[in-house]
Every structure is written in structure tokens, then in C-alpha cells.
Design a protein around this motif. Sequence first.
Motif, PDB file in Angstrom:
ATOM      1  N   ARG A 211      -1.065  -1.062  -3.652  1.00 33.31           N
ATOM      2  CA  ARG A 211      -2.257  -1.218  -2.815  1.00 33.31           C
ATOM      3  C   ARG A 211      -1.870  -1.041  -1.354  1.00 33.31           C
ATOM      4  NH1 ARG A 211      -1.514  -6.197  -4.574  1.00 33.31           N
ATOM      5  NH2 ARG A 211      -0.641  -7.626  -3.082  1.00 33.31           N
ATOM      6  N   GLY A 212      -2.860  -0.705  -0.577  1.00 34.23           N
ATOM      7  CA  GLY A 212      -2.670  -0.553   0.857  1.00 34.23           C
ATOM      8  C   GLY A 212      -4.020  -0.556   1.554  1.00 34.23           C
ATOM      9  N   LYS A 213      -4.008  -1.009   2.771  1.00 31.12           N
ATOM     10  CA  LYS A 213      -5.229  -1.043   3.572  1.00 31.12           C
ATOM     11  C   LYS A 213      -5.282   0.206   4.442  1.00 31.12           C
ATOM     12  CE  LYS A 213      -5.204  -6.077   3.708  1.00 31.12           C
ATOM     13  NZ  LYS A 213      -4.997  -7.260   4.555  1.00 31.12           N
ATOM     14  N   ALA A 214      -6.500   0.649   4.721  1.00 34.02           N
ATOM     15  CA  ALA A 214      -6.688   1.823   5.565  1.00 34.02           C
ATOM     16  C   ALA A 214      -7.250   1.382   6.903  1.00 34.02           C
ATOM     17  CB  ALA A 214      -7.624   2.813   4.895  1.00 34.02           C
ATOM     18  N   GLY A 215      -6.624   1.831   7.967  1.00 28.47           N
ATOM     19  CA  GLY A 215      -7.104   1.522   9.310  1.00 28.47           C
ATOM     20  C   GLY A 215      -8.253   2.429   9.698  1.00 28.47           C
ATOM     21  N   ALA A 216      -8.817   2.193  10.861  1.00 30.03           N
ATOM     22  CA  ALA A 216      -9.947   2.986  11.348  1.00 30.03           C
ATOM     23  C   ALA A 216      -9.587   4.467  11.484  1.00 30.03           C
ATOM     24  CB  ALA A 216     -10.421   2.434  12.689  1.00 30.03           C
ATOM     25  N   ASN A 217      -8.323   4.749  11.782  1.00 26.84           N
ATOM     26  CA  ASN A 217      -7.882   6.135  11.932  1.00 26.84           C
ATOM     27  C   ASN A 217      -7.462   6.763  10.595  1.00 26.84           C
ATOM     28  OD1 ASN A 217      -5.532   4.764  11.445  1.00 26.84           O
ATOM     29  ND2 ASN A 217      -4.475   5.460  13.298  1.00 26.84           N
TER      30      ASN A 217
ATOM     31  N   GLU B 278      11.433   3.063 -15.020  1.00 24.36           N
ATOM     32  CA  GLU B 278      12.882   3.081 -15.192  1.00 24.36           C
ATOM     33  C   GLU B 278      13.324   2.239 -16.388  1.00 24.36           C
ATOM     34  OE1 GLU B 278      14.404  -0.235 -12.057  1.00 24.36           O
ATOM     35  OE2 GLU B 278      13.612   1.592 -11.172  1.00 24.36           O
ATOM     36  N   LYS B 279      12.405   1.471 -16.974  1.00 20.14           N
ATOM     37  CA  LYS B 279      12.705   0.714 -18.195  1.00 20.14           C
ATOM     38  C   LYS B 279      12.287   1.478 -19.449  1.00 20.14           C
ATOM     39  CE  LYS B 279      12.504  -3.772 -15.997  1.00 20.14           C
ATOM     40  NZ  LYS B 279      11.727  -4.986 -15.770  1.00 20.14           N
ATOM     41  N   GLY B 280      11.796   2.700 -19.282  1.00 19.18           N
ATOM     42  CA  GLY B 280      11.393   3.530 -20.409  1.00 19.18           C
ATOM     43  C   GLY B 280      10.010   3.194 -20.934  1.00 19.18           C
ATOM     44  N   VAL B 281       9.193   2.523 -20.131  1.00 22.73           N
ATOM     45  CA  VAL B 281       7.857   2.108 -20.540  1.00 22.73           C
ATOM     46  C   VAL B 281       6.830   3.101 -19.995  1.00 22.73           C
ATOM     47  CG1 VAL B 281       6.112   0.288 -20.311  1.00 22.73           C
ATOM     48  CG2 VAL B 281       8.513  -0.315 -20.616  1.00 22.73           C
ATOM     49  N   PHE B 282       5.936   3.562 -20.859  1.00 21.67           N
ATOM     50  CA  PHE B 282       4.844   4.417 -20.424  1.00 21.67           C
ATOM     51  C   PHE B 282       3.724   3.535 -19.891  1.00 21.67           C
ATOM     52  CE2 PHE B 282       7.072   6.997 -23.528  1.00 21.67           C
ATOM     53  CZ  PHE B 282       7.190   8.190 -22.839  1.00 21.67           C
ATOM     54  N   SER B 283       3.136   3.960 -18.796  1.00 20.61           N
ATOM     55  CA  SER B 283       2.048   3.206 -18.180  1.00 20.61           C
ATOM     56  C   SER B 283       0.963   4.162 -17.724  1.00 20.61           C
ATOM     57  CB  SER B 283       2.535   2.421 -16.961  1.00 20.61           C
ATOM     58  OG  SER B 283       3.467   1.454 -17.335  1.00 20.61           O
ATOM     59  N   GLU B 284      -0.202   3.586 -17.596  1.00 20.44           N
ATOM     60  CA  GLU B 284      -1.334   4.304 -17.036  1.00 20.44           C
ATOM     61  C   GLU B 284      -1.659   3.639 -15.706  1.00 20.44           C
ATOM     62  OE1 GLU B 284      -5.004   6.292 -19.150  1.00 20.44           O
ATOM     63  OE2 GLU B 284      -4.958   4.134 -19.450  1.00 20.44           O
ATOM     64  N   ILE B 285      -1.775   4.434 -14.657  1.00 23.25           N
ATOM     65  CA  ILE B 285      -2.072   3.915 -13.326  1.00 23.25           C
ATOM     66  C   ILE B 285      -3.436   4.447 -12.923  1.00 23.25           C
ATOM     67  CG2 ILE B 285      -1.378   3.846 -10.899  1.00 23.25           C
ATOM     68  CD1 ILE B 285       1.268   4.770 -13.203  1.00 23.25           C
ATOM     69  N   MET B 286      -4.332   3.521 -12.573  1.00 27.55           N
ATOM     70  CA  MET B 286      -5.683   3.896 -12.137  1.00 27.55           C
ATOM     71  C   MET B 286      -5.857   3.442 -10.691  1.00 27.55           C
ATOM     72  SD  MET B 286      -7.764   2.634 -15.462  1.00 27.55           S
ATOM     73  CE  MET B 286      -7.157   3.041 -17.078  1.00 27.55           C
ATOM     74  N   TYR B 287      -6.170   4.392  -9.824  1.00 30.22           N
ATOM     75  CA  TYR B 287      -6.367   4.084  -8.408  1.00 30.22           C
ATOM     76  C   TYR B 287      -7.849   4.057  -8.056  1.00 30.22           C
ATOM     77  CZ  TYR B 287      -1.440   4.649  -7.300  1.00 30.22           C
ATOM     78  OH  TYR B 287      -0.073   4.503  -7.237  1.00 30.22           O
ATOM     79  N   THR B 288      -8.200   3.075  -7.238  1.00 26.66           N
ATOM     80  CA  THR B 288      -9.534   2.964  -6.667  1.00 26.66           C
ATOM     81  C   THR B 288      -9.392   3.069  -5.161  1.00 26.66           C
ATOM     82  OG1 THR B 288     -10.247   1.516  -8.465  1.00 26.66           O
ATOM     83  CG2 THR B 288     -11.562   1.475  -6.445  1.00 26.66           C
ATOM     84  N   ASN B 289     -10.134   3.996  -4.572  1.00 28.74           N
ATOM     85  CA  ASN B 289     -10.084   4.192  -3.123  1.00 28.74           C
ATOM     86  C   ASN B 289     -11.428   3.804  -2.524  1.00 28.74           C
ATOM     87  OD1 ASN B 289      -7.487   5.487  -3.234  1.00 28.74           O
ATOM     88  ND2 ASN B 289      -8.537   7.283  -4.027  1.00 28.74           N
ATOM     89  N   SER B 290     -11.373   2.954  -1.518  1.00 32.08           N
ATOM     90  CA  SER B 290     -12.574   2.639  -0.749  1.00 32.08           C
ATOM     91  C   SER B 290     -12.293   3.016   0.694  1.00 32.08           C
ATOM     92  CB  SER B 290     -12.925   1.157  -0.865  1.00 32.08           C
ATOM     93  OG  SER B 290     -11.994   0.372  -0.148  1.00 32.08           O
ATOM     94  N   GLU B 291     -13.253   2.817   1.529  1.00 29.60           N
ATOM     95  CA  GLU B 291     -13.092   3.157   2.937  1.00 29.60           C
ATOM     96  C   GLU B 291     -11.962   2.367   3.587  1.00 29.60           C
ATOM     97  OE1 GLU B 291     -16.054   3.161   6.741  1.00 29.60           O
ATOM     98  OE2 GLU B 291     -16.943   3.347   4.750  1.00 29.60           O
ATOM     99  N   PHE B 292     -11.747   1.136   3.101  1.00 36.54           N
ATOM    100  CA  PHE B 292     -10.791   0.244   3.754  1.00 36.54           C
ATOM    101  C   PHE B 292      -9.552  -0.063   2.934  1.00 36.54           C
ATOM    102  CE2 PHE B 292     -15.112  -0.803   5.131  1.00 36.54           C
ATOM    103  CZ  PHE B 292     -15.012  -0.422   6.458  1.00 36.54           C
ATOM    104  N   MET B 293      -9.568   0.297   1.649  1.00 40.41           N
ATOM    105  CA  MET B 293      -8.444  -0.104   0.811  1.00 40.41           C
ATOM    106  C   MET B 293      -8.255   0.852  -0.369  1.00 40.41           C
ATOM    107  SD  MET B 293      -7.687  -3.695  -1.021  1.00 40.41           S
ATOM    108  CE  MET B 293      -6.503  -4.453  -0.033  1.00 40.41           C
TER     109      MET B 293
END
Length: 186
Positions: free
Chosen positions: A63-69, A111-126
Motif C-alpha cells: 500500500r501507499g498514499k498518493a500526494g496531491a502531485n 521466495e518460499k515457493g508459494v503462488f499468490s494472487e495480488i489484487m490492487y485497488t487504486n483511489s485518488e489518495f491511496m
Amino acid sequence: MDSETADIIKKGFDAIVSEIDAGKAKADELSEEVKKNRAELLSAMGRTAAPLAEKMGVNLLIRGKAGANGEMYDQVYSDEKMFILGKTDPMPYRPDDMTKKVDTQFCALSEKGVFSEIMYTNSEFMTDSYIREISAEEAFDLYGFDIMFMLYKAFEQYLRRSDDLVSSLEKTLAYVFKSEDEQNTQ
């Protein structure tokens, strides 16, 4: 050309065609065997590739926050390195929070040999994510044979890097340990 020579040529040609047909049938049989055991094959490839993911993988954004720029700040990354193996059309919402739309959906190997599914949600701020482990069978069902191809490419790339490193070290050692006579003549 006499008929005996023509018969010999025809028999040779028929033998070649028969050999090609037998090889094609064997390849088809083996292809079906691979398809039937694809989950086991992918699991084995995942276990073998796990140490490579540790060396060559990436720490994914959690996760990460998005600044005004538009610049990201306060980013949090995964503890484990991963290979991104495939992408699919995103689900309409995340399983952990049905109010969050899935913008991007990937399959990864840790790196542990585990398969995963990654789902990203993008909003204006995060940007944040939902990660869940999946089986090799689920990975195939969702992402197809592309993920096996990507693992193969990781093996190939690692082998090429290893070969390049060994070749460079050999050249360096040959230069360093040249006799003084050889160095003085240059």
C-alpha cells in the motif's frame, strides 16, 4: 531408374514418413500428459524457482498514499521477494472488502515457493492490495500456461546470468594470472 531402385527409395521415404508420424504421435501423447499433470509440474517448478525469486524477485507494493502531485509516499512493501508471473482481467471487487474495486490482478510466486494472487485497488489518495495464496491448480485456472512460461524464462535468464558471470570471472582470472612474460609482451 530401375524398379528395384524406385522400390528402395519408396521404402526409405515410407520409413521416414512413418518415423515422423510416430514422433508426432509421441509428442501429442506427451503434450496430453503435461496438460494432465500441469498442476504438479507447476508446483515443482515453483519449488525449484523459489530460491531464484529470493535472488531476482521484487518486493511488491502492499500500500501507499498518493500526494496531491501524484507522488507516492508512506509506501509499504512485501517482506518477501516475488516473481510476477501473469496478469488477468480483474475481478469486479476484492474478496476482503466488496466495496473495493479491483483495478489490477496478478499471479506471483514468492521466495518460499508459494503462488499468490495480488489484487490492487487504486483511489485518488491511496493504492492498497489484497494478497491471497492460491494452489497451482487455481493459478492455472486463472492465469493459464503463461505462468509456466514465465517461470521457464526466469530459469533461462538466471542460467544466462550465471554463464555470463562465470565467463567474466574466467577472463578476469586468466588476465590476473598471466605469466609476467605474457604481460610484458603486450
